[in-house]
Write a protein that holds these residues in place. Structure first.
Motif, PDB file in Angstrom:
ATOM      1  N   LEU A  76       0.841  -1.196   0.000  1.00  0.00           N
ATOM      2  CA  LEU A  76       0.000   0.000   0.000  1.00  0.00           C
ATOM      3  C   LEU A  76       0.873   1.240   0.000  1.00  0.00           C
ATOM      4  N   GLU A  77       0.386   2.285  -0.609  1.00  0.00           N
ATOM      5  CA  GLU A  77       1.131   3.533  -0.663  1.00  0.00           C
ATOM      6  C   GLU A  77       1.367   4.052   0.753  1.00  0.00           C
ATOM      7  N   GLY A  78       2.628   4.349   1.045  1.00  0.00           N
ATOM      8  CA  GLY A  78       2.996   4.815   2.375  1.00  0.00           C
ATOM      9  C   GLY A  78       3.318   3.700   3.346  1.00  0.00           C
ATOM     10  N   GLY A  79       3.106   2.437   2.960  1.00  0.00           N
ATOM     11  CA  GLY A  79       3.369   1.311   3.848  1.00  0.00           C
ATOM     12  C   GLY A  79       4.789   0.779   3.709  1.00  0.00           C
ATOM     13  N   ASP A  80       5.068  -0.292   4.426  1.00  0.00           N
ATOM     14  CA  ASP A  80       6.381  -0.940   4.407  1.00  0.00           C
ATOM     15  C   ASP A  80       6.222  -2.386   3.947  1.00  0.00           C
ATOM     16  N   VAL A  81       7.255  -2.906   3.284  1.00  0.00           N
ATOM     17  CA  VAL A  81       7.262  -4.294   2.855  1.00  0.00           C
ATOM     18  C   VAL A  81       8.668  -4.855   3.049  1.00  0.00           C
ATOM     19  N   LYS A  82       8.735  -6.106   3.518  1.00  0.00           N
ATOM     20  CA  LYS A  82      10.031  -6.748   3.782  1.00  0.00           C
ATOM     21  C   LYS A  82      10.285  -7.818   2.730  1.00  0.00           C
ATOM     22  N   MET A  83      11.457  -7.746   2.083  1.00  0.00           N
ATOM     23  CA  MET A  83      11.848  -8.718   1.067  1.00  0.00           C
ATOM     24  C   MET A  83      12.955  -9.607   1.627  1.00  0.00           C
ATOM     25  N   SER A  84      12.842 -10.914   1.379  1.00  0.00           N
ATOM     26  CA  SER A  84      13.823 -11.870   1.898  1.00  0.00           C
ATOM     27  C   SER A  84      14.177 -12.872   0.813  1.00  0.00           C
ATOM     28  N   CYS A  85      15.372 -13.444   0.915  1.00  0.00           N
ATOM     29  CA  CYS A  85      15.779 -14.529   0.011  1.00  0.00           C
ATOM     30  C   CYS A  85      16.730 -15.448   0.767  1.00  0.00           C
ATOM     31  N   ARG A  86      16.770 -16.716   0.330  1.00  0.00           N
ATOM     32  CA  ARG A  86      17.588 -17.705   1.043  1.00  0.00           C
ATOM     33  C   ARG A  86      17.921 -18.857   0.103  1.00  0.00           C
ATOM     34  N   PRO A 131      16.084   1.925  -3.390  1.00  0.00           N
ATOM     35  CA  PRO A 131      15.546   3.250  -3.050  1.00  0.00           C
ATOM     36  C   PRO A 131      16.219   3.806  -1.804  1.00  0.00           C
ATOM     37  N   PRO A 132      16.248   5.138  -1.666  1.00  0.00           N
ATOM     38  CA  PRO A 132      16.939   5.760  -0.524  1.00  0.00           C
ATOM     39  C   PRO A 132      16.425   5.315   0.833  1.00  0.00           C
ATOM     40  N   LEU A 133      15.132   5.016   0.936  1.00  0.00           N
ATOM     41  CA  LEU A 133      14.569   4.637   2.229  1.00  0.00           C
ATOM     42  C   LEU A 133      14.641   3.138   2.496  1.00  0.00           C
ATOM     43  N   ALA A 134      15.324   2.397   1.631  1.00  0.00           N
ATOM     44  CA  ALA A 134      15.456   0.956   1.852  1.00  0.00           C
ATOM     45  C   ALA A 134      16.376   0.698   3.037  1.00  0.00           C
ATOM     46  N   LEU A 135      15.985  -0.247   3.882  1.00  0.00           N
ATOM     47  CA  LEU A 135      16.747  -0.562   5.088  1.00  0.00           C
ATOM     48  C   LEU A 135      17.285  -1.986   4.980  1.00  0.00           C
ATOM     49  N   ILE A 136      18.623  -2.127   5.046  1.00  0.00           N
ATOM     50  CA  ILE A 136      19.274  -3.437   4.963  1.00  0.00           C
ATOM     51  C   ILE A 136      19.628  -3.902   6.371  1.00  0.00           C
ATOM     52  N   LEU A 142       6.398   3.239   0.961  1.00  0.00           N
ATOM     53  CA  LEU A 142       6.297   2.926  -0.456  1.00  0.00           C
ATOM     54  C   LEU A 142       5.682   4.067  -1.258  1.00  0.00           C
ATOM     55  N   THR A 143       6.277   4.343  -2.412  1.00  0.00           N
ATOM     56  CA  THR A 143       5.775   5.342  -3.352  1.00  0.00           C
ATOM     57  C   THR A 143       5.800   4.735  -4.754  1.00  0.00           C
ATOM     58  N   ARG A 144       5.438   5.553  -5.735  1.00  0.00           N
ATOM     59  CA  ARG A 144       5.494   5.074  -7.117  1.00  0.00           C
ATOM     60  C   ARG A 144       6.905   4.667  -7.515  1.00  0.00           C
ATOM     61  N   ASP A 145       7.901   5.367  -6.979  1.00  0.00           N
ATOM     62  CA  ASP A 145       9.287   5.046  -7.316  1.00  0.00           C
ATOM     63  C   ASP A 145       9.732   3.713  -6.719  1.00  0.00           C
ATOM     64  N   SER A 146       8.973   3.193  -5.768  1.00  0.00           N
ATOM     65  CA  SER A 146       9.338   1.921  -5.138  1.00  0.00           C
ATOM     66  C   SER A 146       8.938   0.719  -5.986  1.00  0.00           C
ATOM     67  N   THR A 147       8.022   0.918  -6.931  1.00  0.00           N
ATOM     68  CA  THR A 147       7.549  -0.209  -7.730  1.00  0.00           C
ATOM     69  C   THR A 147       8.641  -0.679  -8.684  1.00  0.00           C
ATOM     70  N   GLY A 148       8.591  -1.953  -9.022  1.00  0.00           N
ATOM     71  CA  GLY A 148       9.567  -2.504  -9.954  1.00  0.00           C
ATOM     72  C   GLY A 148       9.983  -3.909  -9.563  1.00  0.00           C
TER      73      GLY A 148
END
Length: 343
Positions: free
Chosen positions: A148-158, A184-189, A202-208
């Motif tokens: 959702l716009e303005g929300g957060d999402v966590k990506m994982s791989c293993r 993206p600049p606001l991505a947290l590792i 999340l914004t439009r620039d976050s899509t992809g």
């Protein structure tokens, strides 16, 4: 010092000076299933000299040492009967190339290998560390959170398999996979778990499309996930929709209730109307007698002593207006009575 002692010392010095010991230790990393050639070169080319001795030894991490292959007394010996054909001399070992070839590597081939070449009083000794690794298996990528716009999402791989250490790297894929850009600049590792990345606000620039690469010293594999942003309409629109749906439901309920009530009222009227007397219903028949006529009739009958019967006048429809017009008194007579009898 006697001459004999001096002669022994000189001989020992000559022997020591004739000993050539070259200890060049290197490291080699290979993948399971590949072939490896461990180098070993000497300068003792003596043709078919039976004094040449070549030996390859394997020192396991558990400090267990075993013979891999040897050349002695003009013959090659392979003590590993169960693995015959997997190890062999890679070059012309009698002419200076005593390199070892190991085919179809397995994890058990890891260890420190020593090559010893001897001829007479001369030695050549070299060591090499062989590390057999498993490249990372194709990792699995997944996401957690609401897109959702303005929300957060966590990506994982293993990666399920692979020799440690396995390194993970996330990138954003640009230009249809031809180029991988920065996050993206606001991505947290997560520094402790670099395979986990959180995309915040999340914004439009976050899509992809995002790619995760798992790698170690012998190979790499990757997987991708696609971030699609879902937009939520304004609160006013949502509230209006809710109100509209609620009003529609109430209207339907009201219509059903009115239809039901109308049917009940109609049924009630059909049952009650036969028991009611309407204003325009025909009243019971009555006989009108004028007071003067009664008097004269009574007088006449007393003189004559005879009886006479007065005529019965058919009563008109009784209404208050009719009674007033004739000045008579209405007397209600049952329908069975045919006439009044005057005496």
């Amino acid at each position: 010092m006697s001459c004999i002692t001096l002669l022994v010392l000189i001989s020992a010095a000559v022997i020591l000076l004739g000993v050539l010991m070259t200890r060049a230790q290197t490291e080699m990393k290979k993948v399971v299933g590949d072939n490896a050639t461990l180098p070993c070169h000497h300068q003792f080319w003596v043709g078919d000299d039976p004094t040449l001795d070549i030996e390859w030894l394997l020192l396991k991490p558990t400090n267990r040492q075993r013979v891999v292959i040897t050349y002695f007394a003009g013959r090659v010996f392979d003590p590993n009967e169960g693995e015959r054909g997997r190890v062999a001399f890679a070059g012309e070992y009698l002419k200076g190339d005593a390199s070892l070839l190991i085919s179809d590597l397995s994890l058990t081939d890891s260890g420190e290998y020593s090559c010893k070449v001897k001829t007479g009083a001369q030695y050549h000794w070299s060591t090499i560390s062989l590390i057999v690794l498993v490249k990372p298996s194709k990792p699995q990528c997944w996401m957690e959170g609401k897109l959702l716009e303005g929300g957060d999402v966590k990506m994982s791989c293993r990666s399920a398999d692979g020799s440690d250490p396995i390194h993970y790297k996330w990138e954003k894929v640009l230009d249809k996979g031809k180029y991988a850009g920065k996050l993206p600049p606001l991505a947290l590792i997560d520094l402790k778990n670099p395979e986990i990345v959180t995309l915040r606000n999340l914004t439009r620039d976050s899509t992809g499309v995002y790619k995760c690469t798992a790698s170690n010293d012998v190979g790499e594999e990757s997987c991708t996930v696609e971030v699609k942003l879902h937009y939520v309409r304004g609160n006013g629109v949502v509230a209006g929709a809710v109100v509209g749906v609620s009003f529609g439901a109430l209207l339907i309920i009201l219509i059903i209730w009115l239809v039901f009530c109308k049917k009940e009222m109609k049924k009630y009227e059909e049952e009650e109307i036969p028991n009611e007397i309407r204003e325009d219903a025909e009243a019971p028949k009555a006989k009108l007698v004028k007071p003067n006529s009664l008097s004269s009739s009574r007088s006449g009958s007393s003189h004559s002593g005879t009886s006479s019967t007065q005529s019965i006048i058919p009563p008109p429809k009784l209404t208050p207006g009719n009674l007033n017009c004739v000045g008579a008194t209405a007397v209600m007579i049952p329908a069975q009575t045919k006439a009044f009898q005057t005496v």
